[in-house]
Design an enzyme around this catalytic site. Structure first.
Site, mmCIF file in Angstrom:
data_model
loop_
_atom_site.group_PDB
_atom_site.id
_atom_site.type_symbol
_atom_site.label_atom_id
_atom_site.label_comp_id
_atom_site.label_asym_id
_atom_site.label_seq_id
_atom_site.Cartn_x
_atom_site.Cartn_y
_atom_site.Cartn_z
ATOM 1 N N THR A 147 0.733 -1.183 0.009
ATOM 2 C CA THR A 147 -0.024 -0.108 -0.030
ATOM 3 C C THR A 147 0.821 1.285 -0.037
ATOM 4 O O THR A 147 1.861 1.303 0.574
ATOM 5 C CB THR A 147 -0.780 0.007 1.168
ATOM 6 N N SER A 182 -1.695 2.816 10.849
ATOM 7 C CA SER A 182 -2.761 1.872 11.317
ATOM 8 C C SER A 182 -2.160 0.757 11.614
ATOM 9 O O SER A 182 -1.187 0.370 10.968
ATOM 10 C CB SER A 182 -4.166 1.926 10.424
ATOM 11 N N TYR A 184 -3.061 -2.069 10.602
ATOM 12 C CA TYR A 184 -3.231 -2.763 9.296
ATOM 13 C C TYR A 184 -2.128 -2.308 8.316
ATOM 14 O O TYR A 184 -1.227 -2.881 7.834
ATOM 15 C CB TYR A 184 -4.429 -2.360 8.484
ATOM 16 N N HIS A 185 -1.797 -0.905 7.955
ATOM 17 C CA HIS A 185 -0.873 -0.237 7.101
ATOM 18 C C HIS A 185 0.749 -1.189 7.665
ATOM 19 O O HIS A 185 1.505 -1.009 6.984
ATOM 20 C CB HIS A 185 -0.665 1.238 7.168
ATOM 21 N N LYS A 188 1.570 -4.068 6.570
ATOM 22 C CA LYS A 188 1.914 -4.138 5.002
ATOM 23 C C LYS A 188 3.467 -3.342 5.047
ATOM 24 O O LYS A 188 4.089 -3.857 4.220
ATOM 25 C CB LYS A 188 1.011 -3.240 3.969
#
Ligand code: USQ
Length: 387
Positions: A147, A182, A184-185, A188
């Site tokens: 991302t 976050s 989530y980020h 990644k």
């Protein structure tokens, strides 16, 4: 030859599976998934605005419409080393397109369990793929969509080349610093680092596609019939900005601008995302490749205004509403990432933000009632109570 696609039941995964099926009619295209996306969205009490068919019906329908019999589905949890390794050892895929992930920043921020599950799920799945490719001595190309959020919003230009650094009189070129926003980020970021390390330590062929915010509904294959449609999320947790705003517009709900609305990101349509991934598969680029993948940048406010205008053109009265920002993030900042490498693959865009909008608003109107009945899912509980 075999191509493996992980996350084939997802928003991008299902259209990509079909694209690979059409593009490589003589190859076996194996899609794997464990349907957790359907469960996660159900867990937050929402659903896809566009009804999606069960996987066996999707594949049957693909066969019927495209007269092709090369798609295979395997129900599989990528966190399970032995099932991943068995599949890779048996099939020796020439390419793996790795889409499977928990992709939502807000979902990963709910509590400890959701943060840990997101990182365990995303990082472990990628590590299993890396280790199985290496253990089985394969020359597989591993393509993952990470991302643009890996970079955060630094006060300098963002490059997908190594960053020249000069510090205390010495010079080097280093990977661009990660400042994700976050859990989530950050998952990644960990994946991106692990991919780079897999190249350095095992010489793995890796393409890290750093994807911006994806928008839209249609792809060349999915638009053929309703049974081939992909999911379209709009709730607080799984809907991304453009898609949420489009759904809010159709449902007559104010567009929820978080804070000042100066948050600027890269955007790319679903069809264009599939095209770039398709080109990455075709390119078979050896070694390590990092490619920023977005067509244009826009702030939250700019996207809201474009949607307001498009709504007006079809007779909708769209209100913009600034709500307290449920996220910790810069609401006004510099943002200038590069995306030349994507064009070097031969990419040509089909939908930009404006042309995507016309189609999305038209397609979504048909499902207005499915959005309206779930409109309380547009906001997190805490904001619903405040407003
Ligand atoms: N935002 C609003 N109002 C809303 C929803 C979001 O103002 O109703 C704001 C957010 O605060 C944020 C921006 O819009 O500043 C983008 O939010 P988003 O939910 O569209 O995007 P994000 O959480 O960054 O994550 C999404 C995908 C993720 C992907 C990422 C690409 O869920 O999988 O990796 O976009 S990028 O943003 O470039 O990191």
């Amino acid at each position: 030859m075999t191509i493996l696609l992980t996350g084939c039941d997802g928003y991008q995964g299902w259209p990509m599976l079909m694209r690979l099926g059409v593009k490589y009619p003589d190859e076996k295209i194996i899609g794997v998934d464990n349907f957790t996306r359907r469960h996660w969205v159900a867990e937050v009490g929402s659903w896809s605005a566009i009804p999606i068919y069960p996987m066996d019906e999707r594949i049957e329908s693909f066969k019927e419409f495209f007269k092709l019999n090369n798609l295979e589905f395997r129900y599989m949890d990528l966190r399970n080393w032995s099932v991943v390794d068995n599949l890779i050892r048996e099939e020796e895929p020439r390419t793996i397109v790795h889409y499977a992930a928990q992709p939502s920043a807000p979902y990963s921020m709910i509590d400890a369990e959701h943060a840990i599950d997101t990182q365990m799920n995303n990082v472990k799945s990628t590590l299993n793929l890396i280790h199985s490719i290496n253990k089985n001595n394969l020359d597989t190309f591993l393509i993952e969509t990470t991302t643009m959020g890996v970079y955060g919003t630094p006060n300098i230009d963002i490059t997908d080349e190594l960053l020249p650094v000069e510090f205390r009189g010495r010079k080097d070129t280093l990977p661009f610093p990660a400042q994700a926003g976050s859990w989530y980020h950050w998952s990644k970021v960990h994946d991106a680092n692990n991919l780079l390390f897999a190249y350095r330590v095992y010489g793995m062929n890796v393409i890290d596609l750093r994807l911006g915010i994806v928008h839209g509904i249609r792809t060349e294959e999915s638009e053929r019939d309703k049974s081939l449609a992909t999911r379209f999320d709009f709730d607080f947790w799984f809907g991304t900005l453009f898609n949420r705003f489009a759904a809010q517009c159709v449902a007559g709900f104010p567009l929820t601008i978080y804070g000042e609305g100066g948050q600027t990101r890269g955007y790319i349509s679903l069809e264009d995302t599939i095209r770039v991934t398709e080109l990455a598969v075709e390119a078979e680029k050896k070694g390590y490749n990092l490619i920023n993948t977005f067509l244009e940048t826009a702030s939250v406010k700019m996207v809201a205004e474009k949607i307001q205008e498009a709504g007006k053109n079809i007779g909708l009265n769209v209100e913009l509403k600034s709500v307290p920002n449920p996220r910790k993030e810069a609401e006004k900042h510099y943002y200038n990432p590069s995306n030349e490498k994507m064009f070097n693959l031969g990419f040509k865009s089909k939908y930009d933000l404006i042309s995507s909008l016309e189609v999305v608003l038209k397609d979504l109107s048909e499902y207005k009632e499915r959005i309206v009945v779930k409109k309380d899912k547009f906001l997190p509980k805490v904001l619903r109570e405040k407003l």
